[in-house]
Design a protein around this motif. Structure first.
Motif, PDB file in Angstrom:
ATOM      1  N   TYR A 162       0.862  -1.180   0.000  1.00 47.26           N
ATOM      2  CA  TYR A 162       0.000   0.000   0.000  1.00 47.26           C
ATOM      3  C   TYR A 162       0.897   1.228   0.000  1.00 47.26           C
ATOM      4  O   TYR A 162       1.819   1.347   0.803  1.00 47.26           O
ATOM      5  N   ALA A 163       0.616   2.152  -0.886  1.00 43.01           N
ATOM      6  CA  ALA A 163       1.360   3.415  -0.930  1.00 43.01           C
ATOM      7  C   ALA A 163       0.344   4.530  -1.118  1.00 43.01           C
ATOM      8  O   ALA A 163      -0.344   4.586  -2.145  1.00 43.01           O
ATOM      9  N   GLY A 164       0.234   5.391  -0.123  1.00 41.40           N
ATOM     10  CA  GLY A 164      -0.741   6.462  -0.210  1.00 41.40           C
ATOM     11  C   GLY A 164      -0.702   7.347   1.021  1.00 41.40           C
ATOM     12  O   GLY A 164       0.199   7.224   1.866  1.00 41.40           O
ATOM     13  N   PRO A 165      -1.659   8.264   1.141  1.00 39.48           N
ATOM     14  CA  PRO A 165      -1.675   9.179   2.288  1.00 39.48           C
ATOM     15  C   PRO A 165      -1.792   8.426   3.608  1.00 39.48           C
ATOM     16  O   PRO A 165      -2.507   7.435   3.718  1.00 39.48           O
ATOM     17  N   ALA A 166      -1.068   8.891   4.594  1.00 35.93           N
ATOM     18  CA  ALA A 166      -1.175   8.335   5.935  1.00 35.93           C
ATOM     19  C   ALA A 166      -2.491   8.782   6.570  1.00 35.93           C
ATOM     20  O   ALA A 166      -3.125   9.741   6.111  1.00 35.93           O
ATOM     21  N   PRO A 167      -2.917   8.093   7.622  1.00 36.07           N
ATOM     22  CA  PRO A 167      -4.221   8.443   8.215  1.00 36.07           C
ATOM     23  C   PRO A 167      -4.326   9.902   8.654  1.00 36.07           C
ATOM     24  O   PRO A 167      -5.389  10.514   8.523  1.00 36.07           O
ATOM     25  N   ARG A 168      -3.261  10.487   9.188  1.00 44.06           N
ATOM     26  CA  ARG A 168      -3.343  11.854   9.699  1.00 44.06           C
ATOM     27  C   ARG A 168      -2.631  12.844   8.791  1.00 44.06           C
ATOM     28  O   ARG A 168      -3.205  13.803   8.301  1.00 44.06           O
ATOM     29  N   ARG A 169      -1.366  12.613   8.587  1.00 41.05           N
ATOM     30  CA  ARG A 169      -0.584  13.557   7.788  1.00 41.05           C
ATOM     31  C   ARG A 169       0.571  12.803   7.172  1.00 41.05           C
ATOM     32  O   ARG A 169       1.085  11.849   7.740  1.00 41.05           O
ATOM     33  N   GLY A 170       1.021  13.258   6.034  1.00 36.68           N
ATOM     34  CA  GLY A 170       2.183  12.659   5.397  1.00 36.68           C
ATOM     35  C   GLY A 170       1.830  11.494   4.483  1.00 36.68           C
ATOM     36  O   GLY A 170       0.696  11.355   4.017  1.00 36.68           O
ATOM     37  N   TRP A 171       2.813  10.682   4.257  1.00 34.87           N
ATOM     38  CA  TRP A 171       2.714   9.592   3.290  1.00 34.87           C
ATOM     39  C   TRP A 171       3.123   8.295   3.969  1.00 34.87           C
ATOM     40  O   TRP A 171       3.972   8.288   4.873  1.00 34.87           O
ATOM     41  N   MET A 172       2.536   7.199   3.531  1.00 32.84           N
ATOM     42  CA  MET A 172       2.845   5.911   4.137  1.00 32.84           C
ATOM     43  C   MET A 172       2.997   4.849   3.066  1.00 32.84           C
ATOM     44  O   MET A 172       2.232   4.806   2.103  1.00 32.84           O
ATOM     45  N   VAL A 173       3.994   4.002   3.259  1.00 38.85           N
ATOM     46  CA  VAL A 173       4.162   2.802   2.441  1.00 38.85           C
ATOM     47  C   VAL A 173       4.163   1.625   3.394  1.00 38.85           C
ATOM     48  O   VAL A 173       4.929   1.595   4.372  1.00 38.85           O
ATOM     49  N   ARG A 174       3.307   0.646   3.134  1.00 37.55           N
ATOM     50  CA  ARG A 174       3.242  -0.560   3.954  1.00 37.55           C
ATOM     51  C   ARG A 174       3.341  -1.766   3.026  1.00 37.55           C
ATOM     52  O   ARG A 174       2.584  -1.882   2.052  1.00 37.55           O
ATOM     53  N   ALA A 175       4.272  -2.650   3.336  1.00 32.97           N
ATOM     54  CA  ALA A 175       4.473  -3.866   2.542  1.00 32.97           C
ATOM     55  C   ALA A 175       4.391  -5.071   3.464  1.00 32.97           C
ATOM     56  O   ALA A 175       5.092  -5.132   4.485  1.00 32.97           O
ATOM     57  N   ASP A 176       3.524  -6.013   3.126  1.00 36.67           N
ATOM     58  CA  ASP A 176       3.402  -7.276   3.862  1.00 36.67           C
ATOM     59  C   ASP A 176       4.023  -8.376   3.021  1.00 36.67           C
ATOM     60  O   ASP A 176       3.598  -8.617   1.880  1.00 36.67           O
ATOM     61  N   LEU A 177       5.000  -9.072   3.585  1.00 41.65           N
ATOM     62  CA  LEU A 177       5.724 -10.113   2.863  1.00 41.65           C
ATOM     63  C   LEU A 177       5.693 -11.407   3.659  1.00 41.65           C
ATOM     64  O   LEU A 177       5.673 -11.393   4.893  1.00 41.65           O
ATOM     65  N   GLU A 178       5.725 -12.530   2.914  1.00 36.67           N
ATOM     66  CA  GLU A 178       5.899 -13.823   3.547  1.00 36.67           C
ATOM     67  C   GLU A 178       7.326 -14.283   3.308  1.00 36.67           C
ATOM     68  O   GLU A 178       7.711 -14.512   2.151  1.00 36.67           O
ATOM     69  N   PRO A 179       8.132 -14.393   4.339  1.00 37.03           N
ATOM     70  CA  PRO A 179       9.524 -14.813   4.137  1.00 37.03           C
ATOM     71  C   PRO A 179       9.599 -16.236   3.624  1.00 37.03           C
ATOM     72  O   PRO A 179       8.686 -17.046   3.864  1.00 37.03           O
ATOM     73  N   PRO A 180      10.653 -16.572   2.904  1.00 35.02           N
ATOM     74  CA  PRO A 180      10.778 -17.943   2.378  1.00 35.02           C
ATOM     75  C   PRO A 180      11.001 -18.949   3.488  1.00 35.02           C
ATOM     76  O   PRO A 180      11.519 -18.614   4.562  1.00 35.02           O
ATOM     77  N   GLN A 181      10.600 -20.190   3.218  1.00 34.08           N
ATOM     78  CA  GLN A 181      10.808 -21.247   4.190  1.00 34.08           C
ATOM     79  C   GLN A 181      12.282 -21.611   4.269  1.00 34.08           C
ATOM     80  O   GLN A 181      13.003 -21.548   3.272  1.00 34.08           O
ATOM     81  N   LYS A 182      12.717 -22.004   5.414  1.00 32.09           N
ATOM     82  CA  LYS A 182      14.114 -22.403   5.598  1.00 32.09           C
ATOM     83  C   LYS A 182      14.329 -23.757   4.952  1.00 32.09           C
ATOM     84  O   LYS A 182      13.501 -24.633   5.006  1.00 32.09           O
ATOM     85  N   GLY A 183      15.545 -23.891   4.359  1.00 26.39           N
ATOM     86  CA  GLY A 183      15.898 -25.165   3.713  1.00 26.39           C
ATOM     87  C   GLY A 183      15.277 -25.280   2.353  1.00 26.39           C
ATOM     88  O   GLY A 183      15.379 -26.308   1.748  1.00 26.39           O
TER      89      GLY A 183
END
Length: 459
Positions: free
Chosen positions: A438-459
């Motif tokens: 998500y990249a867009g206006p923050a709830p109050r002021r400014g700008w926000m980028v939020r990225a949700d990632l799933e890390p790779p499995q070990k091995g």
């Protein structure tokens, strides 16, 4: 934006799966040579037909005398028709059937019976399929053997054949039995030839499908490779130039009041330029020959601190926090985290106005342990359901970059001069790890980028 998880190729790792030269699928050896020279194959087929047909031809003179010369005309017609079996399979089969019938009418014991029809049936089935091949070639074989019905008239005119006296009667076969054995054997031979032709047709069709799949895969891989190169070049150039422009503006402002500080800023500007040039050389070196791959993986892991320091020197009031375990030691995943943070901070540097605080938060949320996963499954939640609820087995890494610059509604934020490739590139990178951005206006002021990632499995 959710996509199927797939690790992003690291720098220097080509996405082209070995199809740079599609010539590798071309058949080699004798068979491949004949495929590329069909006229030579025609000559071989005609030669095989004449060899198998003419070796018993001298026995025809014992039964027919000089009339045996007429059989050569039939052999010639069949040989000529076989030359057109690929381009005109059905007319060739009809002509061969007519020639076979005329030859059997003249001499029922002629050698190589229906051999030409076998070649023609193969060609029809190869070009038109098994059903059409059988529906045309088997009735043609029956029509070709109709002259056997007048064998009594032939015996009355020419007497007993050399083949009956010296071959079939010693085996205990009557004339009718001999004709029946020949007809049934050749009937099934024609059907088998059609089956072989249909099998070759299926094999070549599959080969074409594989080749077409290879071409499509090569095309898709080239597009993906171009996109990956564009992302890397954009990230390196946009980040470096944004920092250099910010340093140059700062040097211009402080030059009059504090020449010494201006000199330090210019030195930082020079260092940033040299670093950018080094990054460009590494990327280009990898793209050219795959050289210096380890150096191209430099923005992974501990390089985040160096990234933060560079932005601080450019004037960003940056605060960083990390919660949860350390990030997985995976080169591709670390590069993705690095690029998303780099692009987000670069956008703040380029477009932010009256920014007094920039926060980078990296939150690593481990997935449920074995006991929790078992409990959730007992409650009816499969692994897919757990992932949909934000509880994937590998956990989640949440990146949040915010600033307190003026909201665009207030007219204080600069109009973006970019092409939107940066945000699109972040979305593509996140998609490799079942992520969303998500990249867009923050709830109050400014700008926000939020990225949700799933890390790779070990091995």
């Amino acid at each position: 934006m959710k996509t199927q998880a797939a690790p992003e190729p690291s720098a220097g790792q080509s996405m082209l799966p070995g199809f740079e030269d599609l010539g590798i699928v071309r058949r080699r050896g004798v068979r491949g040579w004949f495929r590329r020279h069909p006229r030579c194959m025609d000559a071989v087929v005609v030669g095989v037909y004449l060899l198998l047909s003419l070796w018993v031809y001298p026995y025809a003179f014992y039964d027919l005398g000089d009339r045996a010369w007429w059989l050569l005309l039939g052999y010639g017609v069949i040989a000529g028709a076989l030359l057109f079996r690929r381009s005109h399979p059905i007319p060739a089969l009809a002509l061969i059937t007519l020639a076979e019938g005329c030859m059997l009418l003249l001499y029922p014991w002629q050698g190589g019976q229906m051999l030409g029809l076998c070649f023609a049936a193969y060609a029809v089935a190869r070009n038109r399929g098994l059903l059409i091949g059988l529906l045309i070639s088997l009735p043609a074989c029956v029509l070709g053997y109709l002259p056997f019905l007048r064998n009594d008239q032939w015996n009355a005119e020419h007497g007993r054949s050399w083949w009956m006296e010296n071959y079939y009667e010693p085996m205990g076969l009557s004339e009718i039995q001999s004709f029946s054995v020949l007809a049934v054997t050749l009937f099934f031979s024609v059907g088998i030839s059609a089956g072989i032709g249909a099998a070759v047709r299926r094999g070549r069709s599959h080969e074409q499908e594989v080749l077409e799949w290879a071409r499509r895969t090569q095309s898709y891989a080239r597009v993906a490779e171009r996109n990956r190169i564009a992302r890397e070049m954009h990230d390196v150039i946009a980040h470096s130039l944004s920092v250099m422009i910010s340093l140059a503006d700062g040097a211009r402002i402080v030059a009059r009041k504090d020449p010494h500080r201006a000199g330090e800023v210019l030195e930082e500007l020079s260092d940033t330029g040299r670093t950018a040039l080094g990054d460009m050389r590494r990327v280009i070196g990898v793209l050219r020959e795959g050289q210096d791959v380890e150096a191209a993986r430099r923005p992974i892991g501990d390089s985040l601190e160096e990234l933060y320091e560079g932005f601080r020197q450019a004037g960003l009031p940056l605060t960083v926090s990390l919660t949860g375990p350390q990030l997985p030691e995976d080169a591709g995943f670390g590069l993705t985290v690095h690029r998303i943070i780099q692009e987000s901070l670069t956008n703040v540097l380029r477009y932010g106005r009256q920014v007094t605080d920039v926060t980078v938060t990296i939150e690593h949320r481990p997935g449920p342990d074995a006991e929790q996963a078992r409990r959730l499954r007992s409650e009816g939640l499969s692994s897919a359901d757990q992932a949909a609820l934000g509880m994937p087995a590998t956990g989640q890494v949440v990146l949040t970059i915010t600033d307190d610059g003026l909201h665009p509604v207030h007219g204080e934020r600069r109009e973006s001069m970019g092409s939107g490739q940066g945000i699109h590139g972040m979305e593509e990178r996140a998609g490799f790890y079942n992520g969303s951005v998500y990249a867009g206006p923050a709830p109050r002021r400014g700008w926000m980028v939020r990225a949700d990632l799933e890390p790779p499995q070990k091995g």
